[in-house]
Scaffold this motif. Structure first.
Motif, PDB file in Angstrom:
ATOM      1  N   ALA A  55      36.725  55.709   8.539  1.00  0.00           N
ATOM      2  CA  ALA A  55      35.764  55.273   9.558  1.00  0.00           C
ATOM      3  C   ALA A  55      34.494  54.719   8.922  1.00  0.00           C
ATOM      4  N   GLU A  56      34.017  55.371   7.892  1.00  0.00           N
ATOM      5  CA  GLU A  56      32.808  54.897   7.211  1.00  0.00           C
ATOM      6  C   GLU A  56      33.043  53.519   6.593  1.00  0.00           C
ATOM      7  N   ALA A  57      34.211  53.328   5.967  1.00  0.00           N
ATOM      8  CA  ALA A  57      34.537  52.027   5.374  1.00  0.00           C
ATOM      9  C   ALA A  57      34.681  50.953   6.453  1.00  0.00           C
ATOM     10  N   ILE A  58      35.303  51.300   7.571  1.00  0.00           N
ATOM     11  CA  ILE A  58      35.447  50.338   8.669  1.00  0.00           C
ATOM     12  C   ILE A  58      34.089  49.939   9.204  1.00  0.00           C
ATOM     13  N   HIS A  59      33.211  50.908   9.401  1.00  0.00           N
ATOM     14  CA  HIS A  59      31.891  50.602   9.968  1.00  0.00           C
ATOM     15  C   HIS A  59      31.023  49.769   9.032  1.00  0.00           C
ATOM     16  N   LYS A  60      31.306  49.786   7.739  1.00  0.00           N
ATOM     17  CA  LYS A  60      30.607  48.886   6.817  1.00  0.00           C
ATOM     18  C   LYS A  60      31.053  47.448   7.041  1.00  0.00           C
ATOM     19  N   LEU A  61      32.327  47.273   7.404  1.00  0.00           N
ATOM     20  CA  LEU A  61      32.866  45.935   7.671  1.00  0.00           C
ATOM     21  C   LEU A  61      32.581  45.474   9.098  1.00  0.00           C
ATOM     22  N   HIS A  62      32.736  46.389  10.053  1.00  0.00           N
ATOM     23  CA  HIS A  62      32.581  46.098  11.483  1.00  0.00           C
ATOM     24  C   HIS A  62      31.796  47.242  12.125  1.00  0.00           C
ATOM     25  N   PRO A  63      30.475  47.164  12.105  1.00  0.00           N
ATOM     26  CA  PRO A  63      29.647  48.285  12.565  1.00  0.00           C
ATOM     27  C   PRO A  63      29.898  48.729  14.007  1.00  0.00           C
ATOM     28  N   ASN A  64      30.399  47.843  14.855  1.00  0.00           N
ATOM     29  CA  ASN A  64      30.597  48.199  16.262  1.00  0.00           C
ATOM     30  C   ASN A  64      32.045  48.547  16.610  1.00  0.00           C
TER      31      ASN A  64
END
Length: 111
Positions: A55-64
């Protein structure tokens, strides 16, 4: 793997498209592609990384990007995972539908 496949089937039964991948690394590859992903459902316990780390890695790519964390653990180490919407294991179609309703409306779901 079995839980992932069953979850993807339940997501499809709820009227959404679903894509299941076996690891966090593969999930990141899909998310980095041009594929439209509306929400991610991830298990906390995965090979190579936890659901919170994914989730942290995803939110770095796509914060929303909405992310739902499926887990059987009451307490999770790391503050990032604690802030995610939870889908408590074991779960069925009703609980999955409620978790999906907590996040933005979507057309496709990745599991």
């Amino acid at each position: 793997a079995l839980v992932g496949h069953v979850t993807a089937t339940m997501v499809e039964d709820l009227g959404h498209a679903a894509l299941w991948v076996p690891s966090g690394a593969e999930a990141l590859e899909v998310i980095r592609s041009a594929r439209q992903i509306d929400v991610v459902i991830t298990d906390h316990a995965m090979p190579g990384m936890t659901g919170g780390q994914l989730a942290e890695a995803i939110h770095k790519l796509h914060p929303n990007m909405p992310i739902i964390l499926a887990t059987g653990f009451a307490d999770l180490p790391g503050s990032y995972a604690q802030d995610l919407p939870r889908l408590s294991k074991p779960y069925g179609p009703d609980e999955l539908a409620q978790a999906l309703a907590m996040v933005e409306p979507q057309q496709r779901v990745a599991s």
